[in-house]
Design a protein around this motif. Structure first.
Motif, PDB file in Angstrom:
ATOM      1  N   HIS A  22      -2.387   5.897   2.333  1.00  0.00           N
ATOM      2  CA  HIS A  22      -1.063   5.453   1.164  1.00  0.00           C
ATOM      3  C   HIS A  22      -0.710   4.316   1.697  1.00  0.00           C
ATOM      4  O   HIS A  22      -0.296   2.728   0.950  1.00  0.00           O
ATOM      5  CB  HIS A  22      -0.233   6.547   0.802  1.00  0.00           C
ATOM      6  CG  HIS A  22      -1.227   8.107   0.197  1.00  0.00           C
ATOM      7  ND1 HIS A  22      -1.174   8.566   0.524  1.00  0.00           N
ATOM      8  CD2 HIS A  22      -2.017   7.429  -1.188  1.00  0.00           C
ATOM      9  CE1 HIS A  22      -1.450   9.559  -1.012  1.00  0.00           C
ATOM     10  NE2 HIS A  22      -2.106   9.036  -1.400  1.00  0.00           N
ATOM     11  N   GLN A  23      -0.403   4.319   3.203  1.00  0.00           N
ATOM     12  CA  GLN A  23       0.432   2.923   3.731  1.00  0.00           C
ATOM     13  C   GLN A  23      -0.477   2.176   3.646  1.00  0.00           C
ATOM     14  O   GLN A  23       0.250   1.457   3.259  1.00  0.00           O
ATOM     15  CB  GLN A  23       1.161   3.743   4.776  1.00  0.00           C
ATOM     16  CG  GLN A  23       1.568   5.329   4.745  1.00  0.00           C
ATOM     17  CD  GLN A  23       2.234   5.808   6.604  1.00  0.00           C
ATOM     18  OE1 GLN A  23       1.164   5.007   7.227  1.00  0.00           O
ATOM     19  NE2 GLN A  23       3.169   6.582   6.588  1.00  0.00           N
ATOM     20  N   LEU A  24      -1.232   2.158   3.748  1.00  0.00           N
ATOM     21  CA  LEU A  24      -2.282   0.912   4.442  1.00  0.00           C
ATOM     22  C   LEU A  24      -2.958   0.026   2.764  1.00  0.00           C
ATOM     23  O   LEU A  24      -2.924  -0.796   3.107  1.00  0.00           O
ATOM     24  CB  LEU A  24      -3.879   1.188   4.822  1.00  0.00           C
ATOM     25  CG  LEU A  24      -3.684   1.414   6.468  1.00  0.00           C
ATOM     26  CD1 LEU A  24      -4.986   2.404   6.770  1.00  0.00           C
ATOM     27  CD2 LEU A  24      -2.930   0.168   7.532  1.00  0.00           C
ATOM     28  N   ARG A  25      -2.214   1.320   2.017  1.00  0.00           N
ATOM     29  CA  ARG A  25      -3.008  -0.041   0.389  1.00  0.00           C
ATOM     30  C   ARG A  25      -1.573   0.003   0.053  1.00  0.00           C
ATOM     31  O   ARG A  25      -1.737  -1.376  -0.246  1.00  0.00           O
ATOM     32  CB  ARG A  25      -3.276   1.240  -0.604  1.00  0.00           C
ATOM     33  CG  ARG A  25      -3.525   0.791  -1.615  1.00  0.00           C
ATOM     34  CD  ARG A  25      -4.276   2.414  -2.548  1.00  0.00           C
ATOM     35  NE  ARG A  25      -4.562   1.463  -4.010  1.00  0.00           N
ATOM     36  CZ  ARG A  25      -5.672   1.402  -4.181  1.00  0.00           C
ATOM     37  NH1 ARG A  25      -6.674   1.248  -3.865  1.00  0.00           N
ATOM     38  NH2 ARG A  25      -6.146   0.933  -5.926  1.00  0.00           N
ATOM     39  N   ARG A  26      -0.618   0.233   0.248  1.00  0.00           N
ATOM     40  CA  ARG A  26       1.198  -0.768  -0.149  1.00  0.00           C
ATOM     41  C   ARG A  26       1.512  -1.351   1.080  1.00  0.00           C
ATOM     42  O   ARG A  26       2.448  -2.608   0.532  1.00  0.00           O
ATOM     43  CB  ARG A  26       2.012   0.937   0.065  1.00  0.00           C
ATOM     44  CG  ARG A  26       1.641   1.640  -1.172  1.00  0.00           C
ATOM     45  CD  ARG A  26       3.184   2.705  -1.587  1.00  0.00           C
ATOM     46  NE  ARG A  26       3.453   3.565  -0.165  1.00  0.00           N
ATOM     47  CZ  ARG A  26       4.410   2.813   0.425  1.00  0.00           C
ATOM     48  NH1 ARG A  26       5.167   1.769   1.309  1.00  0.00           N
ATOM     49  NH2 ARG A  26       4.499   3.294   1.566  1.00  0.00           N
ATOM     50  N   GLN A  27       0.269  -1.674   1.759  1.00  0.00           N
ATOM     51  CA  GLN A  27       1.084  -2.311   3.054  1.00  0.00           C
ATOM     52  C   GLN A  27      -0.233  -4.209   2.896  1.00  0.00           C
ATOM     53  O   GLN A  27       0.080  -4.768   3.753  1.00  0.00           O
ATOM     54  CB  GLN A  27       1.625  -2.220   4.528  1.00  0.00           C
ATOM     55  CG  GLN A  27       2.317  -0.787   4.639  1.00  0.00           C
ATOM     56  CD  GLN A  27       1.899  -0.532   5.768  1.00  0.00           C
ATOM     57  OE1 GLN A  27       1.102  -0.775   6.951  1.00  0.00           O
ATOM     58  NE2 GLN A  27       3.051   0.554   6.350  1.00  0.00           N
ATOM     59  N   MET A  28      -0.626  -3.939   2.412  1.00  0.00           N
ATOM     60  CA  MET A  28      -1.598  -5.582   1.926  1.00  0.00           C
ATOM     61  C   MET A  28      -1.301  -6.653   1.929  1.00  0.00           C
ATOM     62  O   MET A  28      -0.869  -7.585   2.075  1.00  0.00           O
ATOM     63  CB  MET A  28      -2.734  -4.949   1.214  1.00  0.00           C
ATOM     64  CG  MET A  28      -3.869  -3.612   1.205  1.00  0.00           C
ATOM     65  SD  MET A  28      -5.020  -3.449  -0.259  1.00  0.00           S
ATOM     66  CE  MET A  28      -5.635  -2.063   0.565  1.00  0.00           C
ATOM     67  N   GLY A  29       0.051  -6.606   1.109  1.00  0.00           N
ATOM     68  CA  GLY A  29       0.721  -8.204   0.449  1.00  0.00           C
ATOM     69  C   GLY A  29      -1.055  -9.424   0.491  1.00  0.00           C
ATOM     70  O   GLY A  29      -2.019  -8.853  -0.639  1.00  0.00           O
ATOM     71  N   GLU A  30      -1.003 -10.665   1.149  1.00  0.00           N
ATOM     72  CA  GLU A  30      -1.435 -11.471   0.432  1.00  0.00           C
ATOM     73  C   GLU A  30      -2.758 -11.136   1.151  1.00  0.00           C
ATOM     74  O   GLU A  30      -4.233 -11.909   1.025  1.00  0.00           O
ATOM     75  CB  GLU A  30      -0.729 -12.988   1.605  1.00  0.00           C
ATOM     76  CG  GLU A  30       0.234 -13.113   1.029  1.00  0.00           C
ATOM     77  CD  GLU A  30       0.175 -13.604   0.067  1.00  0.00           C
ATOM     78  OE1 GLU A  30      -0.471 -14.611  -0.709  1.00  0.00           O
ATOM     79  OE2 GLU A  30       1.208 -13.697  -0.476  1.00  0.00           O
TER      80      GLU A  30
END
Length: 324
Positions: free
Chosen positions: A147-155
Motif C-alpha cells: 500500500h505504501q509503495l503504491r501511494r508513493q509512486m509519483g512521477e
C-alpha cells in the motif's frame, strides 16, 4: 490442510509458459474469461469482488459507473463541482482511471460493505487470512508495504496522454524495483500465514506484476523479467505447501503491450479444482468445493515447534528487510 489462493493481478495466460514459468503454471493452468467494465476494459475495482463473491459487478454493486469511482480522497473536495462541469461519461472514465491506474488510495471498500448489503463471500463462516485483497479491507486504518509503495509512486507512474491508456515512468528501473518489492512482500505475508497453520483459507493478492506491465509497452524486457522473478517467488511459496494443501493462482485479466486484455488465468496444484472454472465468476465455487471436500480445518499435523521455528524465520527475514 489449507487452501491457499494467491491473486496475481494481470497474470496473463498468453505470456505465462510452462517451460519458462513452471511455478506460475503449477500442476495445471488455463485461460478463463473475465468481465469488461463500462470503460471498455477489465477493471481491478470490479473484478476482485466478483472473484470472491461469485457475482457479476452489477450484482455485488461495486461498478465503475455508480459513483464509487469518485470515492478517492483526491476527488472528494471537487466531486460536487465536477457533477456540474463534466458529462457523466467523462466522470466515469476519469474515475475509473483513478481507481485502476494511479497511486490514490483505491480498492479500499471495507469488508463490512458485504455484511451490510447481505452479500456473501468466500470468506464467510471459516477461518480465513485475507491479505491485501482489493475491496475487502478488514482494517481500513492499517496498510502494509505494498500500500505504501503504491501511494508513493509519483512521477514513476504517469498516464501517457497519447498512449491510449498506457503509462510511462521517469525511471523505469526504479519503478520496477518498487513493484517487485510489492510482489515479494505479499508473497512473504502469504507464506507466513500458511506457516502459521491457523487458517482454512489464505487469500493474498499483489498488484506488482500489473503495474510493471503498464509501463512495459516500450520496455518488454521488464515484463519478461517480472514474470521470471514472480515465478521464483511462487516457487518459494510452494516450499511451504504440503501434500495436503492446495495452491491456486488467479488473475483478474491479462496485460499485453501496456493494456489490459480480456483473458484471465487460473492455475492450481490440484488439476481437478480448475476443471469447472470457465470464467471469473466460477472461482468462488471452486474454492468452496475444495474447502468442503478436503480436510482444511485450522490446525495442522505439523510439529508445533517446527512450525513456530519456520514462521519465525519468515518474520526475521521481514524484519531484516525493514518490513516489521
Amino acid at each position: 490442510m489449507t487452501v491457499v489462493v494467491f491473486g496475481i493481478d494481470a497474470l496473463d495466460p498468453e505470456i505465462t509458459e510452462r517451460e519458462s514459468h513452471p511455478h506460475l503454471t503449477l500442476s495445471d493452468s488455463k485461460k478463463i474469461e473475465t468481465i469488461v467494465s463500462s470503460t471498455g476494459a477489465p477493471s481491478t475495482h470490479e473484478l476482485w469482488p466478483t472473484i470472491f463473491t461469485g457475482l457479476r459487478p452489477p450484482e455485488h454493486g461495486l461498478v465503475l459507473d455508480d459513483g464509487v469511482a469518485w470515492e478517492s480522497r483526491a476527488l472528494q473536495v471537487g466531486s460536487e463541482l465536477s457533477n456540474y462541469l463534466l458529462p457523466e461519461s467523462i466522470q466515469t472514465k476519469l474515475g475509473a482511471w483513478l481507481l485502476d491506474k494511479t497511486s490514490e488510495d483505491a480498492f479500499r471498500v471495507p469488508a463490512t460493505y458485504y455484511q451490510k448489503n447481505r452479500i456473501s463471500t468466500v470468506f464467510d463462516g471459516i477461518e480465513a487470512a485475507v491479505i491485501g485483497v482489493p475491496n475487502y479491507v478488514i482494517d481500513p486504518e492499517s496498510e502494509d508495504r505494498e500500500h505504501q509503495l503504491r501511494r508513493q509512486m509519483g512521477e514513476l507512474f504517469k498516464r501517457d496522454p497519447e498512449g491510449g491508456g498506457r503509462h510511462t515512468s521517469e525511471n523505469a528501473e526504479e519503478f520496477y524495483e518498487q513493484c517487485i518489492e510489492m510482489v515479494m512482500i505479499r508473497t512473504a505475508r502469504v507464506r507466513r500465514a500458511v506457516r502459521s497453520r491457523q487458517s482454512e483459507l489464505v487469500f493474498g493478492y499483489t498488484s506488482g506484476l500489473d503495474l510493471i506491465g503498464h509501463v512495459s509497452h516500450n520496455r518488454p524486457e521488464l515484463q519478461r523479467r517480472a514474470y521470471e522473478e514472480t515465478d521464483q517467488f511462487v516457487s518459494e511459496l510452494l516450499s511451504d505447501i504440503t501434500k495436503d494443501d492446495v495452491l491456486v493462482l488467479i488473475s483478474d485479466h491479462g496485460l499485453q503491450d501496456g493494456l489490459h486484455t480480456d483473458e484471465a488465468m487460473i492455475a492450481s496444484t490440484d488439476p481437478e479444482l480448475i476443471t469447472g472454472v470457465s470464467d471469473v465468476t466460477d472461482v468462488r465455487e471452486a474454492i468452496e468445493t475444495e474447502l468442503t471436500d478436503g480436510d482444511h480445518s485450522a490446525g495442522s499435523r505439523w510439529n508445533t515447534q517446527e512450525t513456530t521455528e519456520m514462521d519465525g524465520q519468515v518474520a526475521e527475514q521481514l524484519e531484516d528487510l525493514g518490513y516489521m
